[in-house]
Write an enzyme that holds these catalytic residues in place. Structure first.
Site, mmCIF file in Angstrom:
data_model
loop_
_atom_site.group_PDB
_atom_site.id
_atom_site.type_symbol
_atom_site.label_atom_id
_atom_site.label_comp_id
_atom_site.label_asym_id
_atom_site.label_seq_id
_atom_site.Cartn_x
_atom_site.Cartn_y
_atom_site.Cartn_z
ATOM 1 C CB SER A 57 7.054 6.437 29.356
ATOM 2 O OG SER A 57 6.899 6.096 28.002
HETATM 3 N N1 SAH Z 1 10.465 5.009 24.548
HETATM 4 C C1 SAH Z 1 10.283 6.443 24.460
HETATM 5 C C2 SAH Z 1 8.824 6.808 24.433
HETATM 6 C C3 SAH Z 1 8.576 7.631 23.233
HETATM 7 S S1 SAH Z 1 6.900 7.971 22.811
HETATM 8 C C4 SAH Z 1 11.052 7.180 25.528
HETATM 9 O O1 SAH Z 1 11.628 6.529 26.433
HETATM 10 O O2 SAH Z 1 11.127 8.398 25.466
HETATM 11 C C5 SAH Z 1 6.673 6.857 21.454
HETATM 12 C C6 SAH Z 1 7.509 7.054 20.237
HETATM 13 O O3 SAH Z 1 7.043 6.120 19.262
HETATM 14 C C7 SAH Z 1 7.410 8.423 19.586
HETATM 15 O O4 SAH Z 1 8.683 8.988 19.500
HETATM 16 C C8 SAH Z 1 6.831 8.122 18.189
HETATM 17 O O5 SAH Z 1 7.352 8.956 17.171
HETATM 18 C C9 SAH Z 1 7.244 6.673 17.977
HETATM 19 N N2 SAH Z 1 6.467 5.931 16.994
HETATM 20 C C10 SAH Z 1 5.142 6.042 16.685
HETATM 21 N N3 SAH Z 1 4.797 5.172 15.720
HETATM 22 C C11 SAH Z 1 5.934 4.484 15.388
HETATM 23 C C12 SAH Z 1 6.237 3.451 14.454
HETATM 24 N N4 SAH Z 1 5.309 2.947 13.637
HETATM 25 N N5 SAH Z 1 7.507 2.979 14.405
HETATM 26 C C13 SAH Z 1 8.478 3.477 15.217
HETATM 27 N N6 SAH Z 1 8.247 4.467 16.120
HETATM 28 C C14 SAH Z 1 6.993 4.952 16.219
#
Ligand code: SAH
Length: 234
Positions: free
Chosen positions: A82
């Protein structure tokens, strides 16, 4: 003599690493000032957390030069890290303090987990894509975080054994608030979650569980997160 020669040979590499670190530290200060402080997040504890986490290590080497820019960046598996300001808002909204326990859904690069781990007692983080989960776990452990707990799986079910949580931070976008997450939020707890209404419209919601158990929802800003997927969709 031999040692001296070896040192001479290693010196250029060591110097480049040191000047890289210094350049990243300058870029990080600029990010904190222009993207976070000047946009109204002034809590010195939160700013300090951003100062201590080396964001450039959470992106692929080819993106390191852009790691402190005012935008999200791609990470592996088509996911994103993000934008710094969004991480700052989500962190601030949780009202982090030393005695709190926070659940994160969507570990991704691990950056948000690291920032949060600087500010609260324990972070529990769940990632659905195994390759990302492994990568971020390794990195966060290398960086020395001992208060982050990792799970690979579908965040829709939360982490019941570790509940209740004082804060829940969802960094992928579902179309409604998963009921288990509401159940696992402590009374007095705060959840921040981007709810999607269509492919392009999402609102970042703050959900507070009031002392009387009722929920209070506040619409914070429009955002664009990757979708929250379900394990059977993969
Ligand atoms: N907090 C992260 C943002 C990652 S983007 C950072 O600081 O980099 C969101 C993430 O959510 C992705 O890696 C994706 O694979 C994950 N995601 C999507 N659906 C999910 C679910 N049902 N349970 C856990 N993770 C999930």
């Amino acid at each position: 003599m031999k040692c001296f020669l070896m040192l001479l040979m290693l010196l250029p590499g060591l110097l480049t690493a040191a000047s890289d670190d210094a350049a990243f530290a300058v870029a990080r200060e600029k990010m904190i000032r222009e993207q976070i402080l000047e946009r109204g997040i002034t809590d010195s504890r939160i700013l300090g957390a951003f100062r201590r986490v080396p964001r450039h290590l959470f992106v692929a080497p080819s993106y390191r030069g852009q790691a402190y820019g005012d935008f999200p960046l791609p990470i592996e598996e088509g996911q994103t890290i993000s934008q710094p300001y969004i991480v700052a808002i989500m962190t601030a909204v949780i009202a982090p303090s030393d005695n709190k326990k926070v659940l994160e859904i969507g570990t991704g690069s691990g950056y948000q987990a690291a920032v949060m781990a600087e500010l609260v007692r324990e972070v529990y983080t769940i990632e659905i894509i195994p390759a990302l989960a492994d990568h971020s776990k390794k990195l966060l452990q290398q960086l020395g975080y001992k208060n982050i707990h990792f799970r690979t799986g579908d965040g829709h079910v939360g982490w019941p054994e570790a509940a209740p949580f004082d804060g829940i931070i969802v960094t992928c976008s579902p179309d409604h608030i998963p009921a288990p997450l509401l159940e696992q939020l402590a009374v007095g707890g705060r959840m921040v979650i981007p709810i999607r209404y269509s492919h392009t419209v999402q609102d970042l919601l703050l959900v507070e569980k009031l002392p009387n158990g009722k929920l209070k929802k506040t619409n914070l800003i429009s955002v664009l997160f990757v979708p929250m997927i379900r394990s059977h969709a993969r």
